[in-house]
Design an enzyme around this catalytic site. Structure first.
Site, short mmCIF file in Angstrom:
data_model
loop_
_atom_site.label_atom_id
_atom_site.label_comp_id
_atom_site.label_asym_id
_atom_site.label_seq_id
_atom_site.Cartn_x
_atom_site.Cartn_y
_atom_site.Cartn_z
CG HIS A 1 -2.04 -1.00 1.12
ND1 HIS A 1 -3.33 -0.67 0.76
CD2 HIS A 1 -2.05 -2.35 1.31
CE1 HIS A 1 -4.08 -1.75 0.75
NE2 HIS A 1 -3.34 -2.79 1.09
CG ASP B 1 0.62 9.38 0.45
OD1 ASP B 1 0.72 8.30 1.04
OD2 ASP B 1 -0.12 10.30 0.84
#
Length: 467
Positions: free
Chosen positions: A155, A363
């Site tokens: 993730h 991110d």
């Protein structure tokens, strides 16, 4: 239909939409297959008391959890996962604690998880392992004789090969990924970093596009950018809590343009950089004073780590300085909140905002960017200012893309967003919403599981060696 077994560091009841994130994403497929969700209970117990397996039924889904001792938690979770992997994977080698010997605890907990999980498995189960806490789990399961198909999804970002190679034991870590049948990443950039590493460092041989062979085994890898459930989030926008928040914000800021930032307090999110850009906006554009207000929510996160305390103090100092230098008796430029806001209230805040600032330094994806777009009024939508270093930027090209390291450039991007004509705002929003609907969370889940179902792992006498 094969049963889906999800393994993640933390387990949530998929019936509770307030859980958000992974729970919302996996609830449907887990329910359809009568699935099992396995992970840490979130509890820390005395030494020797961590052998119990806790199970409960959440509708058709079985939840199975294990406890951790303080020593295991400190080494596996705080130490190696968040003291080594998190900073390196977010390109912050300077913050990684390489010398503390956490890797043994990380391996030990993954072994414990494998031992507890194996007896719960059925022969035709499909296993889906999530995130950086559990990279070696498949290798530990294979060492115990597990033959089921296993997929892994990261993730968070994967750093470039040379940065990844800075981790002591990096070769063991990547070798462990070859125990999976499929490895998924958030972006094409991350997939490219994986390909570069396995070919240069592990001398893996490309078998075909998206497949590599090394250590006597092939692994398939691909980019599967995670999405959101657009309809579910729009329903939250119309629900009482969301609608009440929207109305309150519209009334309170009726004379001003509202900007919003919603982040966990983390050095990867670029919050001090964002504040400096907002300060630059006010300094260079006097017309924004007394007219633009930034609401910045920074949820608490791992505040027992010194790096988080440092960024907390820096952020508080910047917010105070901006308010002190630019504020008026009836206007504060920044409203800063160091607490968590209920997920049900956020859509109303997003919908009331003219601009969202999603400007991380790095991110994996960043779902706030997608939630902001989903919450907008299509007739009068707000503008997303998005860091080019967020994984979401690969899909969301119609956002106002900025470089958060460039203070003046980011301030200029925010100003363009504030001044953007209605027609352009509508066109950008329409294109972004179309992308969100096409590549939603169901597309992500179905796409990964279909790829895992067809992955061919040609194993040739691999021995999963202990450290």
């Amino acid at each position: 239909m094969s049963r889906l077994v999800v393994i993640s560091n933390r387990v949530a009841d998929p019936r509770k939409t307030a859980a958000g994130g992974l729970a919302v994403a996996l609830a449907e497929v887990l329910s359809n297959t009568g699935g099992l969700w396995f992970g840490w209970s979130g509890k820390i117990v005395p030494e020797g008391a961590n052998e119990a397996l806790h199970t409960q039924q959440a509708g058709p889904v079985k939840l199975a959890t294990v406890d951790l001792t303080q020593a295991d938690h400190d080494a596996y979770y705080l130490g190696y996962s968040n003291g080594v992997l998190w900073p390196v994977f977010h390109y912050r080698l300077d913050l990684a604690d390489f010398d503390a010997g956490y890797i043994a605890g990380y391996r030990r907990v993954n072994q414990q998880f494998a031992r507890k999980l194996l007896p719960l498995l059925r022969p035709d189960d499909i296993l889906w392992v999530h995130d950086y806490h559990l990279i070696p789990l498949a290798a530990e399961l294979r060492a115990l004789g597990c033959k089921q198909r296993i997929g892994f999804f990261l993730h968070i970002p994967l750093p470039p090969p040379l940065m990844l190679a800075a981790i002591p034991g990096h070769d063991w870590l990547v070798r462990a990924l070859f125990a999976y049948d499929l490895v998924g990443f958030q972006s094409k950039a991350d997939l490219g970093h994986f390909a570069g590493y396995v070919e240069t460092e592990a001398h893996a041989q490309p078998v075909e596009p998206g497949r590599w062979r090394a250590f006597g085994r092939t692994v398939q890898a691909g980019a599967f950018p995670i999405g959101i459930d657009v309809d579910e989030f729009q329903a939250l926008t119309r629900a009482p809590e969301g609608a009440e928040m929207y109305q309150r914000m519209k009334n309170e800021y009726s004379r001003r343009k509202l900007l919003v930032g919603v982040d966990r307090l983390d050095y990867s999110k670029g919050l001090p950089h964002r504040m400096r850009a907002f300060r630059e906006l006010l300094a260079k554009n006097p017309e924004t004073r007394n007219s633009a207000t930034l609401i910045q929510i920074a949820s608490p996160s791992r505040e027992d780590v010194s790096a988080y305390n440092d960024i907390l103090h820096e952020l508080e100092s910047l917010c105070g300085s901006i308010n002190g230098n630019f504020g008026e008796l009836d206007w504060m430029p920044v409203r800063y909140m160091h607490r968590t806001v209920a997920r049900a209230r956020l859509p109303g805040l997003y919908r009331a905002s003219r601009v969202a600032l999603v400007t991380p330094l790095r991110d994996g994806m960043n779902l706030v960017a997608k939630e902001f777009i989903a919450a907008q009024d299509e007739a009068d939508p707000g503008v997303l200012v998005l860091s080019r270093f967020a994984g979401a930027a690969e899909q969301m090209r119609e956002a106002m893309l900025v470089n958060p390291y460039d203070t003046e450039g980011t301030a200029a991007g925010i100003m363009m967003a504030l001044q953007m004509p209605l027609e352009e705002r509508r066109n950008r929003h329409q294109a972004l919403l179309q992308t969100l609907r096409r590549y939603d969370v169901h597309w992500w889940c179905d796409g990964f599981l279909q790829a895992l179902d067809s992955a061919q792992a040609e194993e040739a006498g691999t021995s999963w060696l202990r450290l």
